[in-house]
Design a protein around this motif. Structure first.
Motif, PDB file in Angstrom:
ATOM      1  N   GLU A  21      12.528   7.190  27.135  1.00  0.00           N
ATOM      2  CA  GLU A  21      11.099   7.120  27.700  1.00  0.00           C
ATOM      3  C   GLU A  21      10.715   6.151  28.472  1.00  0.00           C
ATOM      4  OE1 GLU A  21      12.048   7.266  24.531  1.00  0.00           O
ATOM      5  OE2 GLU A  21      11.286   8.956  23.459  1.00  0.00           O
ATOM      6  N   HIS A  64      10.647   4.671  31.284  1.00  0.00           N
ATOM      7  CA  HIS A  64      10.922   4.713  33.042  1.00  0.00           C
ATOM      8  C   HIS A  64      10.406   3.462  33.640  1.00  0.00           C
ATOM      9  CE1 HIS A  64      10.924   8.742  31.665  1.00  0.00           C
ATOM     10  NE2 HIS A  64       9.829   8.787  31.190  1.00  0.00           N
ATOM     11  N   ARG A 118      13.556   1.532  33.913  1.00  0.00           N
ATOM     12  CA  ARG A 118      14.464   2.156  34.904  1.00  0.00           C
ATOM     13  C   ARG A 118      14.164   1.846  36.133  1.00  0.00           C
ATOM     14  NH1 ARG A 118      15.752   5.651  31.088  1.00  0.00           N
ATOM     15  NH2 ARG A 118      13.830   6.898  31.476  1.00  0.00           N
ATOM     16  N   GLU A 119      12.666   2.042  36.769  1.00  0.00           N
ATOM     17  CA  GLU A 119      12.362   1.737  37.978  1.00  0.00           C
ATOM     18  C   GLU A 119      12.724  -0.005  38.439  1.00  0.00           C
ATOM     19  OE1 GLU A 119       8.195   2.839  38.309  1.00  0.00           O
ATOM     20  OE2 GLU A 119       8.739   4.938  37.804  1.00  0.00           O
TER      21      GLU A 119
END
Ligand SMILES: C[S@@+](CC[C@H](N)C(=O)[O-])C[C@H]1O[C@@H](n2cnc3c(N)ncnc32)[C@H](O)[C@@H]1O
Length: 320
Positions: A197, A199, A202-203
């Motif tokens: 979850e 995100h 990850r960016e």
């Protein structure tokens, strides 16, 4: 009732103390594994360090495990166990979090520059670029002298906020398995190590990888103890050698860790550490209290601040 095998405890603790509140998928999977004798038996056939929840769950996702509930995951895992075990045998958890640079800044600011950064356990080296990122430190913005960076690292600060970035004139590191920001496979592994979850992480990882790929660091392959002298010998004249360790000391068995501590002390380099509380006994002894879940930022084994394990916050320790 029979005593549960240690692996079950490991997965339950991981679910309750690490994943809860950060990844519902990992919490569910780890709790499921903890209560599943058939899956535990497969995991326990692996060497002890390879049974690590974070490693097994990431290897499964790398190979395409569906990010649904435990029943579906279990079905997939049993069908694909040989491939998952094969990945676990050759990989290590090597999470590389650029935002830790936001938490390293207060220690780096106390060292006279220019700095030569040496990171031991560098993974892909994303924490070797504290001078190239932009920061939002509790609402205070700092940019590199060349202007805003494409990577903005945000951290909640309480206490003094650094006003300038360190001048880093040289950077290098080492790792048992250095990851290459130019390798598709390594980037995929780094990306998979971030929980389902997360995100935003990850960016940030993707942006930091692009920044570092434009000027990749020198990373030696080898054990931290064995590579330290080589790295120190390469430091350019006129730069202050700074050894940096973040989230890596726990990987070393206690005796090796203490040998590394001795070697860093004897090197004459400054030492910035961002580690779990129990990782460095000298830092732990000097703490006024313990904060569950927080890491400690240290300079030359003196604690400066409580920090989020991924650089999420920095809170000065009174009198530091
Ligand atoms: C959790 S990662 C942290 C990476 C980076 N320091 C950061 O803060 O984002 C720990 C790294 O330490 C490395 N490592 C573990 N044991 C090591 C050793 N004995 N010598 C060198 N590197 C080691 C692992 O391969 C891994 O890349």
């Amino acid at each position: 009732m029979a005593t549960p095998p240690p692996t079950a405890d490991w997965y339950r603790r991981f679910a309750e103390l690490e994943a809860a509140g950060h990844s519902a998928v990992y919490e569910d999977w780890a709790l499921g594994v903890a209560g599943d004798p058939a899956v535990l038996a497969l995991i326990e056939a692996l060497p002890f360090p390879k049974r690590q929840p974070n490693l097994i769950l990431a290897c499964a996702r790398l190979l395409g495990a569906p990010e649904g509930g435990y029943v579906e995951f279990r079905h997939w895992l049993l069908d694909n166990w040989d491939a998952v075990a094969g990945q676990a045998r050759v990989r290590m958890t090597q999470t590389n979090e650029a935002r830790r640079c936001a938490a390293l800044l207060p220690a780096l600011a106390r060292i006279d520059g220019p700095l030569a950064l040496i990171e031991l356990g560098a993974s892909a080296g994303l924490c070797l670029y504290p001078d190239r990122y932009s920061y939002d430190l509790g609402g205070e913005r700092i940019d590199p002298p060349t202007g805003p960076s494409p990577v903005l690292l945000s951290s909640d600060y309480s206490g003094p906020v650094p006003t300038v970035l360190p001048e880093v004139t040289w950077r290098a590191g080492s790792d048992l398995n250095p990851l290459d920001v130019g390798s598709t496979d390594d980037v995929r592994w780094l990306t998979t190590l971030i929980w389902p979850e997360q995100h935003e992480r990850r960016e940030r990882l993707s942006a930091a990888i692009q920044l570092v790929a434009a000027d990749p660091p020198l990373l030696l392959r080898g054990d931290a103890i064995d590579t330290l002298d080589d790295l120190l010998a390469r430091v350019p004249v006129g730069a202050t050698p700074v050894v940096q360790t973040s989230g890596m000391l726990v990987y070393l068995p206690f005796e090796s860790r203490m040998r590394l501590v001795e070697r860093i002390r004897a090197s004459g380099a400054r030492w910035v550490s961002l580690e779990a509380v129990g990782a460095l006994p000298t830092v732990r002894e000097r703490l006024p209290e313990e904060r569950p879940g927080a890491y400690v930022l240290g300079l030359d084994e003196r604690p400066l601040a409580w920090v989020g394990p991924h650089g999420q916050f920095v809170e000065w320790i009174q009198g530091a």
